[in-house]
Design a protein around this motif. Structure first.
Motif, PDB file in Angstrom:
ATOM      1  N   ALA A   1      -1.986 -11.031   4.220  1.00  0.00           N
ATOM      2  CA  ALA A   1      -2.844  -9.781   3.794  1.00  0.00           C
ATOM      3  C   ALA A   1      -3.319  -9.584   2.495  1.00  0.00           C
ATOM      4  O   ALA A   1      -1.976  -9.348   1.861  1.00  0.00           O
ATOM      5  N   ALA A   2      -3.444  -9.876   1.704  1.00  0.00           N
ATOM      6  CA  ALA A   2      -4.541  -9.712   0.371  1.00  0.00           C
ATOM      7  C   ALA A   2      -5.157  -8.376   0.096  1.00  0.00           C
ATOM      8  O   ALA A   2      -6.245  -8.376   1.352  1.00  0.00           O
ATOM      9  N   HIS A   3      -4.911  -6.959  -0.528  1.00  0.00           N
ATOM     10  CA  HIS A   3      -5.660  -6.032  -1.388  1.00  0.00           C
ATOM     11  C   HIS A   3      -6.069  -5.792  -2.276  1.00  0.00           C
ATOM     12  O   HIS A   3      -4.641  -6.209  -2.810  1.00  0.00           O
ATOM     13  N   GLU A   4      -6.493  -5.283  -2.227  1.00  0.00           N
ATOM     14  CA  GLU A   4      -7.244  -5.499  -3.943  1.00  0.00           C
ATOM     15  C   GLU A   4      -5.934  -3.537  -4.295  1.00  0.00           C
ATOM     16  O   GLU A   4      -6.795  -3.361  -3.251  1.00  0.00           O
ATOM     17  N   ALA A   5      -6.478  -3.267  -5.599  1.00  0.00           N
ATOM     18  CA  ALA A   5      -5.539  -2.159  -5.698  1.00  0.00           C
ATOM     19  C   ALA A   5      -6.024  -1.682  -6.755  1.00  0.00           C
ATOM     20  O   ALA A   5      -5.634  -2.644  -7.219  1.00  0.00           O
ATOM     21  N   GLU A   6      -6.187  -0.349  -7.125  1.00  0.00           N
ATOM     22  CA  GLU A   6      -6.643   0.411  -8.630  1.00  0.00           C
ATOM     23  C   GLU A   6      -5.230   0.763  -8.855  1.00  0.00           C
ATOM     24  O   GLU A   6      -4.677   2.284  -7.584  1.00  0.00           O
ATOM     25  N   VAL A   7      -4.509   1.231  -9.739  1.00  0.00           N
ATOM     26  CA  VAL A   7      -3.561   1.891 -10.472  1.00  0.00           C
ATOM     27  C   VAL A   7      -4.247   3.812 -10.304  1.00  0.00           C
ATOM     28  O   VAL A   7      -5.186   3.533 -11.600  1.00  0.00           O
TER      29      VAL A   7
ATOM     30  N   GLY B   1       1.759   4.306  -9.814  1.00  0.00           N
ATOM     31  CA  GLY B   1       1.031   5.001  -8.436  1.00  0.00           C
ATOM     32  C   GLY B   1      -0.242   4.132  -8.007  1.00  0.00           C
ATOM     33  O   GLY B   1      -0.964   3.911  -9.302  1.00  0.00           O
ATOM     34  N   TRP B   2      -0.336   3.054  -7.237  1.00  0.00           N
ATOM     35  CA  TRP B   2      -1.426   2.615  -7.221  1.00  0.00           C
ATOM     36  C   TRP B   2      -2.166   2.894  -5.585  1.00  0.00           C
ATOM     37  O   TRP B   2      -1.447   3.406  -4.330  1.00  0.00           O
ATOM     38  N   ARG B   3      -3.413   2.327  -4.886  1.00  0.00           N
ATOM     39  CA  ARG B   3      -3.959   2.367  -3.746  1.00  0.00           C
ATOM     40  C   ARG B   3      -4.663   1.385  -3.330  1.00  0.00           C
ATOM     41  O   ARG B   3      -5.276   0.879  -4.261  1.00  0.00           O
ATOM     42  N   GLU B   4      -4.546   1.155  -2.425  1.00  0.00           N
ATOM     43  CA  GLU B   4      -4.987  -0.257  -1.493  1.00  0.00           C
ATOM     44  C   GLU B   4      -5.888   0.506  -0.403  1.00  0.00           C
ATOM     45  O   GLU B   4      -5.561   1.022  -0.031  1.00  0.00           O
TER      46      GLU B   4
ATOM     47  N   TYR C   1       3.825   5.347  -4.859  1.00  0.00           N
ATOM     48  CA  TYR C   1       3.735   5.507  -5.957  1.00  0.00           C
ATOM     49  C   TYR C   1       5.365   5.294  -5.980  1.00  0.00           C
ATOM     50  O   TYR C   1       6.409   5.463  -5.689  1.00  0.00           O
ATOM     51  N   VAL C   2       5.662   5.260  -7.416  1.00  0.00           N
ATOM     52  CA  VAL C   2       7.237   4.687  -8.216  1.00  0.00           C
ATOM     53  C   VAL C   2       7.145   6.177  -9.279  1.00  0.00           C
ATOM     54  O   VAL C   2       6.904   6.597  -9.968  1.00  0.00           O
ATOM     55  N   GLN C   3       8.296   6.878  -8.661  1.00  0.00           N
ATOM     56  CA  GLN C   3       8.890   7.972  -9.880  1.00  0.00           C
ATOM     57  C   GLN C   3      10.191   8.151 -10.347  1.00  0.00           C
ATOM     58  O   GLN C   3      10.948   7.817  -9.235  1.00  0.00           O
ATOM     59  N   LEU C   4      10.181   7.869 -11.534  1.00  0.00           N
ATOM     60  CA  LEU C   4      11.249   8.088 -12.036  1.00  0.00           C
ATOM     61  C   LEU C   4      11.941   9.163 -12.953  1.00  0.00           C
ATOM     62  O   LEU C   4      11.181   9.645 -13.923  1.00  0.00           O
TER      63      LEU C   4
ATOM     64  N   VAL D   1       2.447   6.958   1.138  1.00  0.00           N
ATOM     65  CA  VAL D   1       1.367   7.581   2.350  1.00  0.00           C
ATOM     66  C   VAL D   1      -0.009   6.943   2.401  1.00  0.00           C
ATOM     67  O   VAL D   1      -0.142   5.882   1.815  1.00  0.00           O
ATOM     68  N   ARG D   2       0.352   7.142   3.999  1.00  0.00           N
ATOM     69  CA  ARG D   2      -1.091   6.142   4.652  1.00  0.00           C
ATOM     70  C   ARG D   2      -2.285   7.270   5.310  1.00  0.00           C
ATOM     71  O   ARG D   2      -1.156   8.090   5.901  1.00  0.00           O
ATOM     72  N   TRP D   3      -3.071   6.859   5.353  1.00  0.00           N
ATOM     73  CA  TRP D   3      -4.523   6.877   5.912  1.00  0.00           C
ATOM     74  C   TRP D   3      -4.958   6.140   6.953  1.00  0.00           C
ATOM     75  O   TRP D   3      -5.576   5.183   6.360  1.00  0.00           O
ATOM     76  N   PRO D   4      -3.831   6.552   8.256  1.00  0.00           N
ATOM     77  CA  PRO D   4      -5.060   4.934   9.041  1.00  0.00           C
ATOM     78  C   PRO D   4      -6.045   5.231   9.412  1.00  0.00           C
ATOM     79  O   PRO D   4      -7.027   6.150   9.420  1.00  0.00           O
TER      80      PRO D   4
END
Length: 148
Positions: free
Chosen positions: A57-63, A73-76, A92-95, A111-114
């Protein structure tokens, strides 16, 4: 909403870890379950990228979060029939610099919203797998950042 997070210490400075995590083309090297990734447009906040999962599966994501060199962090989005069927995932990747031991504390958050109650139940059944994938991702990231 379903949230899973894991963290680990990486024996590399924040800048070295950031160099790996902020580049979309590096995602397959460290993020478990990603087979390919490419930038479609932009840089930093608002960048659009395509992420292809190992299952095809391929998804477009936005930072949607970008604070150099500590947070990306990005949202698919996966859309179904009608607005109520839309599912989305945020990663999200937090350093954080580790003042005591040196290196970096890396925190991965998913984080997922099904799309509906049935999907939510299935996602909850797979929470251990998501956690295991995040742990594998942290191990890969540790190796990449230490080498880089």
């Amino acid at each position: 909403m379903i949230l899973v997070e894991r963290s680990a210490h990486v024996a590399a400075p924040v800048e070295a870890v950031w160099d790996v995590v902020q580049r979309a083309e590096q995602l397959p090297a460290w993020l478990a379950g990603v087979r390919a990734a490419e930038v479609l447009s932009g840089e930093g906040f608002g960048r659009r990228q395509r992420v292809q999962a190992g299952r095809g599966a391929a998804h477009e994501a936005e930072v949607i979060a970008y604070q150099e060199p500590t947070l990306i962090g990005w949202r698919e989005r996966a859309k179904g029939a009608g607005a109520r069927a839309e599912a989305r995932t945020e990663i999200y990747v937090q350093l954080t610099p580790d003042e005591e031991e040196g290196g970096t504390i890396v925190r991965l958050i998913v984080v997922r919203w099904p799309a509906g109650p049935v999907k939510a139940a299935l996602l909850r059944l797979g929470l251990r797998r998501v956690g295991a994938d995040l742990e594998e991702s942290l191990a890969r990231l540790t190796d990449l950042a230490a080498v880089g």
